[in-house]
Design a protein around this motif. Structure first.
Motif, PDB file in Angstrom:
ATOM      1  N   GLN A  23       0.847  -1.198   0.000  1.00  0.00           N
ATOM      2  CA  GLN A  23       0.000   0.000   0.000  1.00  0.00           C
ATOM      3  C   GLN A  23       0.878   1.242   0.000  1.00  0.00           C
ATOM      4  N   LEU A  24       0.357   2.308  -0.621  1.00  0.00           N
ATOM      5  CA  LEU A  24       1.079   3.576  -0.614  1.00  0.00           C
ATOM      6  C   LEU A  24       0.865   4.265   0.715  1.00  0.00           C
ATOM      7  N   SER A  25       1.928   4.839   1.232  1.00  0.00           N
ATOM      8  CA  SER A  25       1.851   5.565   2.492  1.00  0.00           C
ATOM      9  C   SER A  25       2.593   6.881   2.374  1.00  0.00           C
ATOM     10  N   SER A  26       2.021   7.918   2.940  1.00  0.00           N
ATOM     11  CA  SER A  26       2.689   9.223   2.917  1.00  0.00           C
ATOM     12  C   SER A  26       3.279   9.570   4.280  1.00  0.00           C
ATOM     13  N   GLU A  27       3.275   8.598   5.192  1.00  0.00           N
ATOM     14  CA  GLU A  27       3.826   8.830   6.525  1.00  0.00           C
ATOM     15  C   GLU A  27       5.357   8.864   6.458  1.00  0.00           C
ATOM     16  N   THR A  28       5.932  10.002   6.739  1.00  0.00           N
ATOM     17  CA  THR A  28       7.395  10.128   6.697  1.00  0.00           C
ATOM     18  C   THR A  28       7.964  10.651   8.006  1.00  0.00           C
ATOM     19  N   PHE A  29       7.114  10.735   9.064  1.00  0.00           N
ATOM     20  CA  PHE A  29       7.629  11.275  10.324  1.00  0.00           C
ATOM     21  C   PHE A  29       8.586  10.271  10.955  1.00  0.00           C
ATOM     22  N   GLY A  30       9.454  10.792  11.799  1.00  0.00           N
ATOM     23  CA  GLY A  30      10.448   9.953  12.451  1.00  0.00           C
ATOM     24  C   GLY A  30      11.805  10.119  11.796  1.00  0.00           C
ATOM     25  N   VAL A  31      12.816   9.575  12.436  1.00  0.00           N
ATOM     26  CA  VAL A  31      14.185   9.657  11.916  1.00  0.00           C
ATOM     27  C   VAL A  31      14.275   8.876  10.612  1.00  0.00           C
ATOM     28  N   ASP A  32      14.766   9.528   9.567  1.00  0.00           N
ATOM     29  CA  ASP A  32      14.845   8.910   8.237  1.00  0.00           C
ATOM     30  C   ASP A  32      15.982   7.900   8.178  1.00  0.00           C
ATOM     31  N   LEU A  33      15.616   6.622   8.195  1.00  0.00           N
ATOM     32  CA  LEU A  33      16.564   5.530   7.982  1.00  0.00           C
ATOM     33  C   LEU A  33      16.052   4.623   6.876  1.00  0.00           C
ATOM     34  N   PHE A  34      15.287   5.195   5.939  1.00  0.00           N
ATOM     35  CA  PHE A  34      14.701   4.377   4.879  1.00  0.00           C
ATOM     36  C   PHE A  34      14.842   4.961   3.477  1.00  0.00           C
ATOM     37  N   SER A  35      15.053   6.276   3.345  1.00  0.00           N
ATOM     38  CA  SER A  35      15.103   6.867   2.004  1.00  0.00           C
ATOM     39  C   SER A  35      16.470   6.661   1.366  1.00  0.00           C
ATOM     40  N   ASN A  36      16.512   6.839   0.040  1.00  0.00           N
ATOM     41  CA  ASN A  36      17.769   6.727  -0.715  1.00  0.00           C
ATOM     42  C   ASN A  36      18.525   8.053  -0.792  1.00  0.00           C
ATOM     43  N   ASP A  37      18.074   9.049  -0.052  1.00  0.00           N
ATOM     44  CA  ASP A  37      18.695  10.383  -0.098  1.00  0.00           C
ATOM     45  C   ASP A  37      19.942  10.405   0.795  1.00  0.00           C
ATOM     46  N   TYR A  38      20.941   9.601   0.431  1.00  0.00           N
ATOM     47  CA  TYR A  38      22.089   9.336   1.303  1.00  0.00           C
ATOM     48  C   TYR A  38      22.846  10.597   1.729  1.00  0.00           C
ATOM     49  N   LEU A  39      22.934  11.579   0.835  1.00  0.00           N
ATOM     50  CA  LEU A  39      23.710  12.794   1.112  1.00  0.00           C
ATOM     51  C   LEU A  39      22.836  13.988   1.496  1.00  0.00           C
ATOM     52  N   GLY A  40      21.538  13.792   1.541  1.00  0.00           N
ATOM     53  CA  GLY A  40      20.643  14.903   1.857  1.00  0.00           C
ATOM     54  C   GLY A  40      20.489  15.896   0.726  1.00  0.00           C
ATOM     55  N   PHE A  41      20.885  15.520  -0.496  1.00  0.00           N
ATOM     56  CA  PHE A  41      20.825  16.452  -1.622  1.00  0.00           C
ATOM     57  C   PHE A  41      19.395  16.762  -2.035  1.00  0.00           C
ATOM     58  N   ALA A  42      18.464  15.829  -1.810  1.00  0.00           N
ATOM     59  CA  ALA A  42      17.076  16.073  -2.206  1.00  0.00           C
ATOM     60  C   ALA A  42      16.465  17.226  -1.426  1.00  0.00           C
ATOM     61  N   ARG A  43      17.025  17.516  -0.251  1.00  0.00           N
ATOM     62  CA  ARG A  43      16.491  18.598   0.594  1.00  0.00           C
ATOM     63  C   ARG A  43      17.442  19.786   0.685  1.00  0.00           C
ATOM     64  N   SER A  44      18.460  19.830  -0.166  1.00  0.00           N
ATOM     65  CA  SER A  44      19.477  20.873  -0.095  1.00  0.00           C
ATOM     66  C   SER A  44      18.982  22.195  -0.691  1.00  0.00           C
ATOM     67  N   GLU A  45      18.983  23.245   0.109  1.00  0.00           N
ATOM     68  CA  GLU A  45      18.588  24.574  -0.373  1.00  0.00           C
ATOM     69  C   GLU A  45      19.590  25.116  -1.388  1.00  0.00           C
ATOM     70  N   LYS A  46      20.875  24.856  -1.131  1.00  0.00           N
ATOM     71  CA  LYS A  46      21.909  25.358  -2.049  1.00  0.00           C
ATOM     72  C   LYS A  46      21.727  24.771  -3.444  1.00  0.00           C
ATOM     73  N   ILE A  47      21.481  23.454  -3.521  1.00  0.00           N
ATOM     74  CA  ILE A  47      21.295  22.813  -4.820  1.00  0.00           C
ATOM     75  C   ILE A  47      20.025  23.344  -5.482  1.00  0.00           C
ATOM     76  N   PHE A  48      18.975  23.543  -4.695  1.00  0.00           N
ATOM     77  CA  PHE A  48      17.726  24.102  -5.229  1.00  0.00           C
ATOM     78  C   PHE A  48      17.984  25.483  -5.840  1.00  0.00           C
ATOM     79  N   GLU A  49      18.710  26.319  -5.110  1.00  0.00           N
ATOM     80  CA  GLU A  49      18.999  27.678  -5.592  1.00  0.00           C
ATOM     81  C   GLU A  49      19.874  27.646  -6.840  1.00  0.00           C
ATOM     82  N   ASN A  50      20.858  26.758  -6.864  1.00  0.00           N
ATOM     83  CA  ASN A  50      21.726  26.643  -8.041  1.00  0.00           C
ATOM     84  C   ASN A  50      20.953  26.135  -9.250  1.00  0.00           C
ATOM     85  N   THR A  51      20.000  25.235  -9.023  1.00  0.00           N
ATOM     86  CA  THR A  51      19.156  24.751 -10.118  1.00  0.00           C
ATOM     87  C   THR A  51      18.377  25.898 -10.735  1.00  0.00           C
ATOM     88  N   VAL A  52      17.825  26.753  -9.891  1.00  0.00           N
ATOM     89  CA  VAL A  52      17.056  27.911 -10.378  1.00  0.00           C
ATOM     90  C   VAL A  52      17.959  28.844 -11.182  1.00  0.00           C
TER      91      VAL A  52
END
Length: 383
Positions: A23-52
């Motif tokens: 089943q699909l779940s949107s629950e993401t609360f708690g310490v992230d030990l499951f995503s593939n975002d190993y370096l935190g780049f998906a949430r990086s403000e600097k990378i977001f700003e550079n993309t823009v």
């Protein structure tokens, strides 16, 4: 609405009976030990700003408007592919919409009738689906069992117009382990086969600058094709196939998942460009990730969990807990304590090899790692 056919209902019910219903779940609360975002780049403000900024200097479009062979070949594609070829020390590069598209597109197009493909039994679903679409003969070998592969190669009688392909992964997605790539390259010379390596979970994690395991070993020029994906450590989307210019020409002409799909948007290409540029200039997150992986391994030993975990030096650390019900129960217990760790169930993994799949990140603290493994040890002891 029209009712689902009975045989499909039965398949769904079987999943429920086996406690493997997805089943699909949107629950993401708690310490992230499951995503593939190993370096935190998906949430990086600097990378977001550079993309823009990259988009501001380019032609602004919300979408690509078509396939790359029609109207969708935005000028950013060429810049990004040249950058990727340089970063990964390859003659040429071709961007696909996803790692799935890249593998399906490659294996359905490149191996021909009378060719033979040897594949590791733990190969990703995208590889296996591409193999199903291929006209070539497919032969499975045991996971990382190079002696077993050697015996199968020796039995195979190569025809005059046939090619041999061998496919593996540099870091396997469920176990986090790696094959002996140096030995595989030696075998490729001995048996004259074309080696393909999927580096999805090594991209951004292994290598001096996160280039992948093959470049860390200095083997990249010995490989027929490499697949790097951007949806894991690179924190964005898409994938690239690396190899010779002739191979890219061939894929542009014959790879259906490349030809017959709308191209990635300019924003997606700009984010790939921005992410790689960031990694090349700032490897602080990569260094922290590596420290966290080693700390996680040390805490496994401290909590006497070595027998439960698959041996791995990657960001993927898997704790084997047989049984769908059992592993789901422990995952729920950890979640209740504030740790988001996903249970991997059969049939995704073989029955009896169900597991908790821990993904380590640069943004996980040592305190979080210590606490989750202490809790895990208590849950395992009670199960």
């Amino acid at each position: 609405m029209k009712k689902l056919p009975l045989k499909l209902e039965k398949r769904l019910q079987k999943r429920k009976d086996e406690n493997s219903f997805r089943q699909l779940s949107s629950e993401t609360f708690g310490v992230d030990l499951f995503s593939n975002d190993y370096l935190g780049f998906a949430r990086s403000e600097k990378i977001f700003e550079n993309t823009v900024r990259i988009l501001d200097a380019s032609k602004l479009l919300n979408g690509s408007t078509g396939s790359r062979l029609l109207s969708g070949n935005h000028p950013l594609f060429k810049k990004a592919e040249n950058m990727l070829a340089s970063f990964h020390n390859s003659q040429s590069a071709l961007i696909f919409n996803s790692g799935y598209d890249a593998n399906v597109g490659f294996f359905s197009a490149v191996p021909q009738k009378n060719d033979i493909i040897f594949y590791d039994e733990f190969s990703h679903a995208s590889i296996r689906d591409g193999l199903k679409m291929s006209l070539a003969r497919n032969v499975k070998f045991g996971h990382n069992d190079l002696e077993g592969l050697r015996k199968k190669l020796q039995k195979f009688s190569k025809e005059e117009d046939s090619e041999i392909y061998v496919v593996t992964e540099s870091v396997f997605s469920m176990d986090g382990d790696s094959p002996d790539l140096e030995a595989l390259v030696g075998m490729a010379d001995e048996f004259n086969f074309n080696l393909i390596v999927d580096e999805a979970h090594a991209t951004g994690v292994l290598g001096k600058k996160g280039e992948g395991l093959l470049q860390e070993l200095g083997l990249e020029r010995e490989i027929f094709a490499r697949i790097h994906t951007f949806g894991k450590a690179m924190g964005c989307h898409g994938a690239v196939i690396l190899g010779s210019r002739q191979l890219m020409d061939y894929l542009i002409n014959f790879s259906r998942s490349f030809i017959y799909t709308t191209a990635l948007s300019p924003h997606s290409i700009a984010s790939i460009f921005a992410t790689y540029r960031f990694l090349e200039n700032d490897r602080s997150e990569l260094n922290i990730l590596r420290e966290n992986i080693q700390y996680f391994r040390s805490e496994i030993k401290k909590n006497a969990l070595e027998d439960s975990f698959v041996e791995s030096e990657s960001a993927i650390q898997s704790c084997i807990i047989p049984g769908n019900s059992e592993v789901k129960e422990i995952a729920a217990g950890l979640h209740g304590k504030g740790f988001n760790v996903k249970a991997i169930l059969s049939p995704t993994v073989p029955q009896g090899k169900e597991r908790l799949r821990f993904c380590i990140h640069s943004y996980n603290s040592t305190q979080e790692i210590s606490e989750v493994l202490k809790l895990l040890a208590n849950f395992v002891a009670k199960s």
